[in-house]
Design a protein around this motif. Sequence first.
Motif, PDB file in Angstrom:
ATOM      1  N   PHE A 243     -16.153 -70.086 -69.140  1.00  0.00           N
ATOM      2  CA  PHE A 243     -17.394 -70.801 -69.404  1.00  0.00           C
ATOM      3  C   PHE A 243     -18.509 -70.177 -68.583  1.00  0.00           C
ATOM      4  O   PHE A 243     -18.285 -69.709 -67.468  1.00  0.00           O
ATOM      5  CB  PHE A 243     -17.197 -72.275 -69.001  1.00  0.00           C
ATOM      6  N   HIS A 244     -19.699 -70.172 -69.137  1.00  0.00           N
ATOM      7  CA  HIS A 244     -20.874 -69.692 -68.401  1.00  0.00           C
ATOM      8  C   HIS A 244     -21.911 -70.806 -68.336  1.00  0.00           C
ATOM      9  O   HIS A 244     -22.246 -71.422 -69.344  1.00  0.00           O
ATOM     10  CB  HIS A 244     -21.496 -68.465 -69.065  1.00  0.00           C
ATOM     11  N   SER A 245     -22.411 -71.042 -67.138  1.00  0.00           N
ATOM     12  CA  SER A 245     -23.506 -71.974 -66.913  1.00  0.00           C
ATOM     13  C   SER A 245     -24.643 -71.194 -66.261  1.00  0.00           C
ATOM     14  O   SER A 245     -24.414 -70.475 -65.289  1.00  0.00           O
ATOM     15  CB  SER A 245     -23.049 -73.099 -65.980  1.00  0.00           C
ATOM     16  N   ASP A 246     -25.842 -71.339 -66.812  1.00  0.00           N
ATOM     17  CA  ASP A 246     -26.987 -70.657 -66.207  1.00  0.00           C
ATOM     18  C   ASP A 246     -27.218 -71.126 -64.782  1.00  0.00           C
ATOM     19  O   ASP A 246     -27.761 -70.403 -63.959  1.00  0.00           O
ATOM     20  CB  ASP A 246     -28.252 -70.881 -67.042  1.00  0.00           C
ATOM     21  N   THR A 247     -26.797 -72.347 -64.461  1.00  0.00           N
ATOM     22  CA  THR A 247     -26.965 -72.903 -63.118  1.00  0.00           C
ATOM     23  C   THR A 247     -25.800 -72.572 -62.198  1.00  0.00           C
ATOM     24  O   THR A 247     -25.997 -72.177 -61.055  1.00  0.00           O
ATOM     25  CB  THR A 247     -27.118 -74.439 -63.192  1.00  0.00           C
ATOM     26  N   TRP A 248     -24.559 -72.740 -62.684  1.00  0.00           N
ATOM     27  CA  TRP A 248     -23.376 -72.668 -61.827  1.00  0.00           C
ATOM     28  C   TRP A 248     -22.603 -71.360 -61.950  1.00  0.00           C
ATOM     29  O   TRP A 248     -21.637 -71.156 -61.217  1.00  0.00           O
ATOM     30  CB  TRP A 248     -22.442 -73.846 -62.124  1.00  0.00           C
ATOM     31  N   GLY A 249     -22.953 -70.498 -62.870  1.00  0.00           N
ATOM     32  CA  GLY A 249     -22.264 -69.217 -63.009  1.00  0.00           C
ATOM     33  C   GLY A 249     -21.084 -69.294 -63.966  1.00  0.00           C
ATOM     34  O   GLY A 249     -21.070 -70.094 -64.891  1.00  0.00           O
ATOM     35  N   ASP A 250     -20.083 -68.454 -63.723  1.00  0.00           N
ATOM     36  CA  ASP A 250     -18.929 -68.325 -64.608  1.00  0.00           C
ATOM     37  C   ASP A 250     -17.683 -68.930 -63.970  1.00  0.00           C
ATOM     38  O   ASP A 250     -17.435 -68.699 -62.790  1.00  0.00           O
ATOM     39  CB  ASP A 250     -18.680 -66.847 -64.934  1.00  0.00           C
ATOM     40  N   PHE A 251     -16.922 -69.656 -64.757  1.00  0.00           N
ATOM     41  CA  PHE A 251     -15.706 -70.295 -64.268  1.00  0.00           C
ATOM     42  C   PHE A 251     -14.856 -70.707 -65.462  1.00  0.00           C
ATOM     43  O   PHE A 251     -15.303 -70.686 -66.605  1.00  0.00           O
ATOM     44  CB  PHE A 251     -16.035 -71.499 -63.384  1.00  0.00           C
ATOM     45  N   LYS A 252     -13.626 -71.117 -65.194  1.00  0.00           N
ATOM     46  CA  LYS A 252     -12.746 -71.655 -66.225  1.00  0.00           C
ATOM     47  C   LYS A 252     -12.979 -73.155 -66.321  1.00  0.00           C
ATOM     48  O   LYS A 252     -13.182 -73.825 -65.307  1.00  0.00           O
ATOM     49  CB  LYS A 252     -11.282 -71.377 -65.884  1.00  0.00           C
TER      50      LYS A 252
ATOM     51  N   THR B 185     -27.882 -83.178 -73.793  1.00  0.00           N
ATOM     52  CA  THR B 185     -29.214 -82.639 -74.048  1.00  0.00           C
ATOM     53  C   THR B 185     -29.643 -81.620 -72.990  1.00  0.00           C
ATOM     54  O   THR B 185     -30.413 -80.718 -73.293  1.00  0.00           O
ATOM     55  CB  THR B 185     -30.250 -83.767 -74.156  1.00  0.00           C
ATOM     56  N   GLU B 186     -29.146 -81.753 -71.780  1.00  0.00           N
ATOM     57  CA  GLU B 186     -29.545 -80.813 -70.731  1.00  0.00           C
ATOM     58  C   GLU B 186     -28.691 -79.543 -70.707  1.00  0.00           C
ATOM     59  O   GLU B 186     -29.176 -78.478 -70.359  1.00  0.00           O
ATOM     60  CB  GLU B 186     -29.497 -81.487 -69.365  1.00  0.00           C
ATOM     61  N   ALA B 187     -27.420 -79.643 -71.050  1.00  0.00           N
ATOM     62  CA  ALA B 187     -26.510 -78.499 -70.919  1.00  0.00           C
ATOM     63  C   ALA B 187     -26.498 -77.586 -72.139  1.00  0.00           C
ATOM     64  O   ALA B 187     -26.328 -76.377 -72.009  1.00  0.00           O
ATOM     65  CB  ALA B 187     -25.097 -78.989 -70.620  1.00  0.00           C
ATOM     66  N   ILE B 188     -26.691 -78.165 -73.322  1.00  0.00           N
ATOM     67  CA  ILE B 188     -26.660 -77.338 -74.530  1.00  0.00           C
ATOM     68  C   ILE B 188     -27.801 -76.328 -74.462  1.00  0.00           C
ATOM     69  O   ILE B 188     -28.940 -76.674 -74.213  1.00  0.00           O
ATOM     70  CB  ILE B 188     -26.743 -78.211 -75.793  1.00  0.00           C
ATOM     71  N   GLY B 189     -27.444 -75.079 -74.680  1.00  0.00           N
ATOM     72  CA  GLY B 189     -28.416 -73.987 -74.599  1.00  0.00           C
ATOM     73  C   GLY B 189     -28.413 -73.301 -73.241  1.00  0.00           C
ATOM     74  O   GLY B 189     -28.915 -72.198 -73.107  1.00  0.00           O
ATOM     75  N   LYS B 190     -27.832 -73.958 -72.245  1.00  0.00           N
ATOM     76  CA  LYS B 190     -27.769 -73.377 -70.903  1.00  0.00           C
ATOM     77  C   LYS B 190     -26.330 -73.145 -70.459  1.00  0.00           C
ATOM     78  O   LYS B 190     -26.084 -72.500 -69.453  1.00  0.00           O
ATOM     79  CB  LYS B 190     -28.472 -74.291 -69.905  1.00  0.00           C
ATOM     80  N   GLU B 191     -25.387 -73.716 -71.207  1.00  0.00           N
ATOM     81  CA  GLU B 191     -23.970 -73.589 -70.882  1.00  0.00           C
ATOM     82  C   GLU B 191     -23.210 -73.295 -72.160  1.00  0.00           C
ATOM     83  O   GLU B 191     -23.560 -73.811 -73.219  1.00  0.00           O
ATOM     84  CB  GLU B 191     -23.448 -74.879 -70.235  1.00  0.00           C
ATOM     85  N   ARG B 192     -22.158 -72.459 -72.042  1.00  0.00           N
ATOM     86  CA  ARG B 192     -21.401 -72.095 -73.230  1.00  0.00           C
ATOM     87  C   ARG B 192     -20.056 -71.502 -72.853  1.00  0.00           C
ATOM     88  O   ARG B 192     -19.898 -70.946 -71.767  1.00  0.00           O
ATOM     89  CB  ARG B 192     -22.176 -71.115 -74.090  1.00  0.00           C
ATOM     90  N   PHE B 193     -19.113 -71.638 -73.767  1.00  0.00           N
ATOM     91  CA  PHE B 193     -17.835 -70.966 -73.617  1.00  0.00           C
ATOM     92  C   PHE B 193     -18.041 -69.475 -73.860  1.00  0.00           C
ATOM     93  O   PHE B 193     -18.794 -69.080 -74.743  1.00  0.00           O
ATOM     94  CB  PHE B 193     -16.815 -71.495 -74.633  1.00  0.00           C
ATOM     95  N   THR B 194     -17.382 -68.663 -73.064  1.00  0.00           N
ATOM     96  CA  THR B 194     -17.366 -67.219 -73.321  1.00  0.00           C
ATOM     97  C   THR B 194     -16.029 -66.803 -73.917  1.00  0.00           C
ATOM     98  O   THR B 194     -15.906 -65.711 -74.448  1.00  0.00           O
ATOM     99  CB  THR B 194     -17.663 -66.413 -72.044  1.00  0.00           C
TER     100      THR B 194
END
Length: 137
Positions: A105-114, A80-89
């Motif tokens: 992957f992109h996270s609005d909090t943690w940035g971009d990473f694999k 419920t917390e991550a959906i909408g703020k995190e996504r696969f690119t």
Amino acid sequence: MYRFLLPILFIINLSACGQMGNHNHKPTTIMEYGKISNENVRASIEAWQKDDSKEWLSYFSKNATLLDDGHPRDFMKFSTEAIGKERFTSVDKVENSSMDIYGKFHSDTWGDFKTYFKFRIGKDGKFDQLQIGQANY
């Protein structure tokens, strides 16, 4: 004097938004879901991507568990917390009969990473565990 102010502000606004001039935005990439042959994994990832937590959760058993880099976390809270703020690119590779998904992957909090999402099917036919974490590939 003030009658000239509105057109000037309008032109400045268009220029700032990239409507005029040489302003570039990052291109939006289209996700390649075709790599994911498992229909339920593909559908759950699509639900994740379109921020549909109700549909995402429908693929998981009531007591699904989550491991984040091997550490237990609350699956419902994460969902419920991550959906909408995190996504696969991107989906870069799939393994284990498309049960293991690796991608950028992109996270609005943690940035971009694999990352990876690894799904496990329970006795009821729904996913009973999700393993996530940073990937090295």
